[in-house]
Design an enzyme around this catalytic site. Structure first.
Site, PDB file in Angstrom:
ATOM      1  N   THR A   1     -23.466  -7.048 -17.423  1.00 63.96           N
ATOM      2  CA  THR A   1     -24.754  -6.527 -17.530  1.00 63.96           C
ATOM      3  C   THR A   1     -24.993  -5.914 -18.969  1.00 63.96           C
ATOM      4  O   THR A   1     -24.205  -5.328 -19.640  1.00 63.96           O
ATOM      5  CB  THR A   1     -24.462  -4.866 -16.757  1.00 63.96           C
ATOM      6  OG1 THR A   1     -24.282  -5.445 -15.468  1.00 63.96           O
ATOM      7  CG2 THR A   1     -25.799  -4.139 -16.832  1.00 63.96           C
TER       8      THR A   1
ATOM      9  N   LYS B   1     -26.450   8.862   1.087  1.00 63.91           N
ATOM     10  CA  LYS B   1     -25.697   9.783   1.268  1.00 63.91           C
ATOM     11  C   LYS B   1     -25.407  10.821   0.329  1.00 63.91           C
ATOM     12  O   LYS B   1     -24.881  10.505  -0.891  1.00 63.91           O
ATOM     13  CB  LYS B   1     -24.491   8.968   1.742  1.00 63.91           C
ATOM     14  CG  LYS B   1     -23.290   9.655   2.374  1.00 63.91           C
ATOM     15  CD  LYS B   1     -22.402   9.102   3.447  1.00 63.91           C
ATOM     16  CE  LYS B   1     -21.344   9.768   4.108  1.00 63.91           C
ATOM     17  NZ  LYS B   1     -21.389  11.309   3.858  1.00 63.91           N
TER      18      LYS B   1
ATOM     19  N   CYS C   1     -20.395   1.537 -13.109  1.00 59.16           N
ATOM     20  CA  CYS C   1     -21.795   0.838 -13.122  1.00 59.16           C
ATOM     21  C   CYS C   1     -22.829   2.008 -13.323  1.00 59.16           C
ATOM     22  O   CYS C   1     -23.581   1.843 -14.363  1.00 59.16           O
ATOM     23  CB  CYS C   1     -21.683   0.029 -12.099  1.00 59.16           C
ATOM     24  SG  CYS C   1     -20.620  -1.121 -11.930  1.00 59.16           S
TER      25      CYS C   1
END
Ligand code: UGA
Length: 449
Positions: A121, A251, A260
Site C-alpha cells: 500500500t 460491529k 492496515c
C-alpha cells in the site's frame, strides 16, 4: 513466465503462494535466511489458516521457490511483485524505504524486460515515482514498467480472500502491462477492474479508510446508545436490511487495530493535508478510534475507582481473532494502563501469547486456558472475540472468578443470557447488567468500589 515476489510478509507470501496455487512459477525473495529455510519446509512464518498447506504443496510441486538470492531471482524475471511493508512514520506518512530498496535491487539486476507490480500500500503517485526511479537506476538496456495492484486480503482469511477475491484492481499505464496482469489473474475467475495507476492506488486507501470510517461511526453510535438506553446490536440489525447500508463492518467494539486501518487512515489524511486538503471524515475516524481503545479501561475505572492490587483476567490479546498479530491491538494499551494502576494481570490467548511476551516478558502471567485466567480473578476483560472465548459458558465466570465482573469489549454474550446469571457485565453500546454478586467475597470487592 517467471514471477518473483519480493517480501514474504502477509501480502508477499500469500500472493506468492496463491499465484503458484493457480499454476504459476513463483520465486519468493526475502532477506531473512532463517525465514527462507523454514518456508522451504512448508512452514509459514506467519500464522495464517491454510497457508502452510499451500506452501508445502506448491514447493513440493516445484512451482514455488524461496530464496535470499535476489540477484538471481530478479535477473530473468518477467514480472516482479513488490509486497514489502510500508510502515507508518512518526508524522503519519508512509515510510517507503523498503519499497525503494527493493526497486533499487530490481533495477540493478534485471537483465530482461520486466513489469514491476507494486502490491504494497503506497501513497497516490508512488507508482509513477517508482517507475522513474527504476528507469534512472537501470543497469541493463531493458524495458521496465511499474503497475499498481493493491491487495485487499484480511489477516486470518488471507488465503481465502486471495483465491476467492471479490475483485482484482490493476492500475496500469500501457496495454502491455494490462494484458500481462490480466493473464496472470485469469484463473482467479473474478472481476478485474482496470484503472490508471493513481486511481488504483486510491482504491486501496479509499477502501480501507471507508471501512475504518464505518467502524468509528458505529462505535460512536454505540457510545450514544449507552447514554440513551438503546442497544447497538438491535440498531445495527435494524439498519442492515437496507442494502445501501449492509451488515458488514458495523460491529461496535474497541476500535479498529491491525497493521492496515490505523496506518492507512493516517497516511491518507497526511497525504491530503500535504496537498492542502483536510480530510475531515478521516480525521474524525482516527480520533474516535484512539478514544475507543480505552473504552474498557475507562469503564473499569469508573466502576471500581482504584484497580490497585486487583487480579485482572485478560481474555484475548491479538487485534482480532484468526491472527497472532498484535499491531495496534487494544489489549496492549489497556494492559499498560492496568499495570500502571497496580493491577495483577493473568492473560490468555490461543495464539498471541508468544508475541505478547516480547512486549511484556515478566510483567504479567500467561496461562493456557481461559479457565486458568479466571481463577480467583476480581474482574475480567475481553479484548478479542476468539471462538475459544465466545464459547466460554457464563457459568465458568461464576465458578472461577472471585467476583464475576466482566468488561467485554467485543459483545461476546447476549444481554438476555447474562441477565439470568449472578454476573456484573459491562459491554459496548448495550445496557449494563449489575446483578448482585452472590459470592461470599463480594463484600470485599464492593467495598473497594
Ligand atoms: C484490513 C481490510 O479488511 C483488508 O481488506 C485489507 O486488505 C487489509 O486491511 C490491508 O490493508 O492489508 P485486516 O487489518 O487484516 O484487513 O483486518 P480486518 O478484518 O479488516 O479488521 C480490522 C480491524 O477492524 C480489527 O481490529 C477488527 O477488530 C476491527 N473491526 C472490524 C471492528 O471493530 N468492527 C467490525 O465490524 C469489523
Amino acid at each position: 513466465m517467471k514471477i518473483v515476489v519480493a517480501g514474504t510478509g502477509y501480502v508477499g507470501l500469500v500472493t506468492g503462494a496463491c499465484l503458484s496455487e493457480v499454476g504459476h512459477n513463483v520465486t519468493c525473495v526475502d532477506i531473512d535466511e532463517h525465514k527462507v529455510a523454514i518456508m522451504k519446509q512448508g512452514i509459514s512464518p506467519i500464522y495464517e489458516p491454510g497457508l502452510d498447506e499451500l506452501l508445502k504443496n506448491n514447493y513440493d510441486a516445484k512451482r514455488l521457490e524461496f530464496t535470499t538470492n535476489y540477484k538471481n531471482a530478479y535477473k530473468d524475471a518477467d514480472v516482479i511483485f513488490i509486497g514489502v511493508g510500508t510502515p507508518e512514520r512518526e508524522d503519519g506518512s508512509a515510510n517507503l524505504n523498503y519499497v525503494y530498496k527493493v526497486a533499487e535491487q530490481i533495477a540493478q539486476n534485471v537483465e530482461k524486460d520486466c513489469l514491476v507490480v507494486v502490491k504494497s500500500t503506497v501513497p497516490i503517485g508512488t507508482n509513477d515515482k517508482i517507475e522513474e526511479f527504476l528507469k534512472e537506476h537501470l543497469v541493463n538496456d531493458v524495458h521496465i514498467e511499474a503497475a499498481s495492484n493493491p491487495e485487499f486480503l484480511a489477516q486470518g482469511t488471507a488465503v481465502r480472500d486471495t483465491l476467492h477475491a471479490n475483485r482484482i484492481v490493476i492500475g496500469v499505464e500501457s496495454d502491455k502491462a494490462r494484458d500481462t496482469l490480466k493473464g496472470i489473474y485469469e484463473k482467479f475467475n473474478t472481476t478485474i477492474v482496470v484503472a490508471n495507476r493513481r486511481s488504483a492506488e486510491m482504491v486501496k486507501y479509499a477502501s480501507n479508510d471507508f471501512l475504518a470510517l464505518k467502524i468509528s461511526f458505529i462505535n460512536e453510535i454505540a457510545n450514544v446508545c449507552e447514554i440513551v438506553g438503546a442497544n447497538i446490536e438491535d440498531v445495527t440489525k435494524g439498519m442492515s436490511y437496507d442494502p445501501r447500508i449492509g451488515d458488514k463492518f458495523l460491529k461496535a467494539g474497541l476500535g479498529y487495530g491491525g497493521s492496515c486501518f490505523p496506518k492507512d487512515t493516517k497516511a491518507l489524511h497526511w497525504l491530503a493535508n500535504d496537498n492542502g486538503y483536510e480530510l475531515k471524515t478521516i480525521k474524525a475516524t482516527i480520533e474516535v478510534n484512539e478514544n475507543q481503545k480505552y473504552k474498557l479501561f475507562r469503564k473499569a475505572k469508573q466502576r471500581l475507582g482504584s484497580l490497585k492490587g486487583l487480579k485482572v483476567a485478560v481474555l484475548g490479546l491479538t487485534f482480532k481473532p484468526g491472527t497472532d498479530d498484535l499491531r495496534e491491538a487494544p489489549s496492549i494499551r489497556n494492559v499498560r494502563r492496568l499495570l500502571e494502576e497496580g493491577a495483577k494481570i493473568v492473560a490468555y490467548d490461543p495464539v498471541g501469547i508468544d508475541n505478547f511476551k516480547k512486549l511484556f516478558p515478566t510483567e504479567i502471567e500467561y496461562v493456557t486456558t481461559p479457565e486458568e485466567t479466571l481463577k480467583n480473578a476480581d474482574l475480567a476483560f475481553i479484548f478479542t472475540e476468539w471462538n475459544e472465548i465466545k464459547a466460554l459458558k457464563l457459568g465458568v465466570y461464576e465458578k472461577f472468578m472471585k467476583t464475576p465482573i466482566i468488561f467485554d469489549g467485543r459483545n461476546c454474550y447476549k444481554i438476555s443470557d447474562v441477565e439470568k446469571r449472578q454476573i456484573e457485565y459491562h459491554s459496548i453500546g448495550r445496557k449494563e447488567v449489575l446483578n448482585i454478586l452472590n459470592r461470599g467475597k463480594q463484600e470485599a470487592a464492593i467495598t473497594r468500589m
